[in-house]
Design a protein around this motif. Structure first.
Motif, PDB file in Angstrom:
ATOM      1  N   UNK A 227       0.893  -1.348  -0.206  1.00  0.00           N
ATOM      2  CA  UNK A 227       0.011   0.028   0.092  1.00  0.00           C
ATOM      3  C   UNK A 227       0.854   1.266   0.128  1.00  0.00           C
ATOM      4  N   UNK A 228       1.903   1.115   0.914  1.00  0.00           N
ATOM      5  CA  UNK A 228       2.925   2.212   0.830  1.00  0.00           C
ATOM      6  C   UNK A 228       3.533   2.572  -0.767  1.00  0.00           C
ATOM      7  N   UNK A 229       3.950   1.380  -1.110  1.00  0.00           N
ATOM      8  CA  UNK A 229       4.498   1.457  -2.558  1.00  0.00           C
ATOM      9  C   UNK A 229       3.668   2.110  -3.701  1.00  0.00           C
ATOM     10  N   UNK A 230       2.387   1.710  -3.510  1.00  0.00           N
ATOM     11  CA  UNK A 230       1.423   2.205  -4.406  1.00  0.00           C
ATOM     12  C   UNK A 230       1.238   3.718  -4.218  1.00  0.00           C
ATOM     13  N   UNK A 233       4.212   5.484  -5.751  1.00  0.00           N
ATOM     14  CA  UNK A 233       4.057   5.697  -7.250  1.00  0.00           C
ATOM     15  C   UNK A 233       3.127   6.642  -7.743  1.00  0.00           C
ATOM     16  N   UNK A 234       1.836   6.660  -6.962  1.00  0.00           N
ATOM     17  CA  UNK A 234       0.711   7.795  -7.355  1.00  0.00           C
ATOM     18  C   UNK A 234       1.497   9.144  -7.132  1.00  0.00           C
ATOM     19  N   UNK A 235       2.108   9.431  -5.908  1.00  0.00           N
ATOM     20  CA  UNK A 235       2.696  10.508  -5.735  1.00  0.00           C
ATOM     21  C   UNK A 235       3.640  11.196  -6.701  1.00  0.00           C
ATOM     22  N   UNK A 236       4.599  10.234  -7.183  1.00  0.00           N
ATOM     23  CA  UNK A 236       5.557  10.822  -8.117  1.00  0.00           C
ATOM     24  C   UNK A 236       4.855  10.661  -9.707  1.00  0.00           C
ATOM     25  N   UNK A 237       3.970   9.760  -9.661  1.00  0.00           N
ATOM     26  CA  UNK A 237       3.341   9.768 -11.141  1.00  0.00           C
ATOM     27  C   UNK A 237       2.543  11.266 -11.150  1.00  0.00           C
ATOM     28  N   UNK A 266      -4.723   4.638 -13.722  1.00  0.00           N
ATOM     29  CA  UNK A 266      -4.554   3.400 -12.971  1.00  0.00           C
ATOM     30  C   UNK A 266      -3.643   2.545 -13.757  1.00  0.00           C
ATOM     31  N   UNK A 267      -3.997   2.138 -15.029  1.00  0.00           N
ATOM     32  CA  UNK A 267      -3.003   1.167 -15.799  1.00  0.00           C
ATOM     33  C   UNK A 267      -1.609   1.658 -16.137  1.00  0.00           C
ATOM     34  N   UNK A 268      -1.297   2.965 -15.954  1.00  0.00           N
ATOM     35  CA  UNK A 268       0.024   3.403 -15.988  1.00  0.00           C
ATOM     36  C   UNK A 268       0.812   2.948 -14.650  1.00  0.00           C
ATOM     37  N   UNK A 273       4.561  -0.508 -11.468  1.00  0.00           N
ATOM     38  CA  UNK A 273       4.624  -1.456 -10.752  1.00  0.00           C
ATOM     39  C   UNK A 273       5.302  -2.763 -11.135  1.00  0.00           C
ATOM     40  N   UNK A 274       4.768  -3.078 -12.387  1.00  0.00           N
ATOM     41  CA  UNK A 274       5.283  -4.447 -12.803  1.00  0.00           C
ATOM     42  C   UNK A 274       6.838  -4.196 -13.132  1.00  0.00           C
TER      43      UNK A 274
END
Length: 465
Positions: A227-230, A233-237, A266-268, A273-274
């Motif tokens: 959850x922290x990783x997500x 990613x959202x913050x930097x995106x 969301x897909x980005x 992540x992958x």
């Protein structure tokens, strides 16, 4: 912020010590191998052979999944995307497949749309949407772009070896094999390089959650990390979205802004992540396995020192014999029968790439490490069918450059301690590789790189499917 070494140490002490059952001298059944035991994970190949010969469709006791172990069966199921779906996020999150009678989004699908968990994308997506998403990945990480990265990979490798090799002894996996591909992908995505330790810890926890051996407490702990990783990613995106740069993140941002594209924010995020999880782990583990094999097999090391053009063949045989990902899951969409075994609808099916790579029905003398064997690149390490890994050429290039430079800079090298693998049905992650190096007397001279084995019709990126 937890470091990588701390994360590994936590894993190794996560369960109280216990005396394992004595190994059975001549195992006759899959259960005799204790499939989820550390001993079997360290060397699972006799177990895989028994499955191929006597239990080609094997249901793991106490677990609701079926293991497919023969080369031709694996290829057939991988290509049958109608009967065997890659959309397994529902299972990974909730532990069960989506109810086909559910109207509208399931709770897990809603969580993906809300950005709480990654949505099904690429590795977890089916045709025809998978083809459109894959095309976007191709356009951002095409063969020409991967080739253009070679000078940067060489420079980064040179800098890291300048720093590490003079020490004489290093822990190769933690200090080098994980850092080089991760530092490269962080640069390509435009993330802060100073965040390496935290990003890698999150990636390790993500792989561990799919191991099949993690306990409830560990899954909860790793879930909090995910959850922290997500959120990261959202913050930097979203920051990058304000002024998209000329990198892969910027490419996804521009695609998501196109009303005619299937890409969404969301897909980005799911693709990023992958890229980070699959790319860092598979490249690092394969790189570590390659150096471990060279250190254990002086005749191979001598052969490569004599002829660098053999490095490509060596790498392919490393991929075949030590697949970084032992397999991937699918979920059956209907009842099917294989080798007189009925697989019900909604069951998980584990395609065992590493077992298929050693199938006697496909390879002659599969247990032998043979750089001259035919069909060198027909292994299943990068998957098969529409989900074949689009990052294979980047992984090949990174490992080739590391081997070239290591041979140039050293007279010899050796392993000085234990080199354990992660206890996982999913990933054969090399956790440590302590090594000693004897440096070459003359400063290294850059040699002509080994010819690329890239398939010109294939485009690539960091390893994700």
């Amino acid at each position: 912020m937890r470091g990588i070494a701390a994360s590994i140490a936590w894993r190794e002490r996560r369960q109280p010590p216990r005396t394992p059952p004595a190994p059975i001298a001549q195992p006759q059944t899959p259960e005799d191998f204790q499939p989820l035991s550390p001993g079997n994970f360290a060397n699972p190949y006799a177990y895989y052979e028994l499955l191929r010969n006597d239990h080609p469709v094997y249901r793991m006791p106490g677990h609701d999944y079926y293991c497919i172990s023969r080369y031709d069966d694996i290829c057939s199921l991988a290509k049958n995307t109608t009967a065997y779906s890659s959309k397994i996020m529902e299972i990974l999150v909730s532990g069960k497949p989506k109810d086909p009678n559910t109207v509208g989004d399931s709770p897990v699908e809603k969580m993906g749309n809300w950005g709480i968990i990654p949505v099904d994308v690429l590795a977890l997506q089916d045709p025809p949407l998978h083809a459109a998403e894959r095309k976007i990945g191709h356009s951002g990480f095409n063969a020409r772009f991967v080739k253009s990265l070679e000078p940067e990979v060489r420079k980064l490798c040179h800098e890291m070896m300048d720093e590490l090799l003079p020490q004489g002894e290093i822990e190769f996996v933690q200090d080098f094999a994980w850092r080089l591909p991760m530092r490269l992908i962080i640069r390509l995505l435009g993330f802060p390089e100073g965040d390496y330790e935290q990003i890698k810890t999150w990636c390790m926890e993500g792989i561990r959650s799919l191991s099949g051996t993690a306990g409830k407490a560990e899954l909860v702990r790793n879930g909090a990390g995910s959850a922290a990783f997500m959120r990261y990613l959202w913050r930097h995106y979203l920051i990058a979205k304000q002024r998209p740069q000329d990198n892969f993140t910027g490419h996804l941002i521009r695609e998501s802004a196109d009303p005619d594209s299937v890409m969404t924010d969301q897909r980005a995020i799911a693709i990023l992540l992958q890229l980070l999880i699959a790319g860092s782990d598979s490249s690092a583990s394969s790189m570590g396995s390659a150096i471990r094999i060279l250190a254990q097999r002086p005749e191979l090391e001598h052969r490569l020192r004599e002829d660098y053009s053999q490095i490509n063949n060596f790498i392919e045989e490393v991929f075949r014999t030590e697949a970084a990902f032992q397999g991937h899951f699918r979920v059956s969409t209907c009842e099917t029968t294989l080798h007189d075994t009925t697989i019900p609808a909604g069951a998980r099916v584990f395609l065992m790439w590493a077992s298929g790579n050693r199938d006697e029905r496909y390879y002659d003398n599969p247990e032998q490490f043979d750089m001259d064997r035919p069909k060198l690149k027909k292994h299943l390490t990068f998957g098969h069918g529409v989900h074949a890994c689009i990052g294979r050429e980047l992984a090949r290039m990174e490992i080739r450059i590391v081997i070239e430079q290591l041979l140039q800079r050293t007279k010899q090298f050796s392993i000085t301690g234990d080199a354990p693998f992660e206890a996982s049905i999913f990933a054969r992650t090399l956790l440590r590789l302590p090594m000693r190096f004897e440096l070459a007397e003359q400063p290294p001279v850059e040699t002509q790189p080994a010819p690329s084995t890239s398939d010109t019709a294939v485009t690539n990126g960091c390893p994700f499917h």
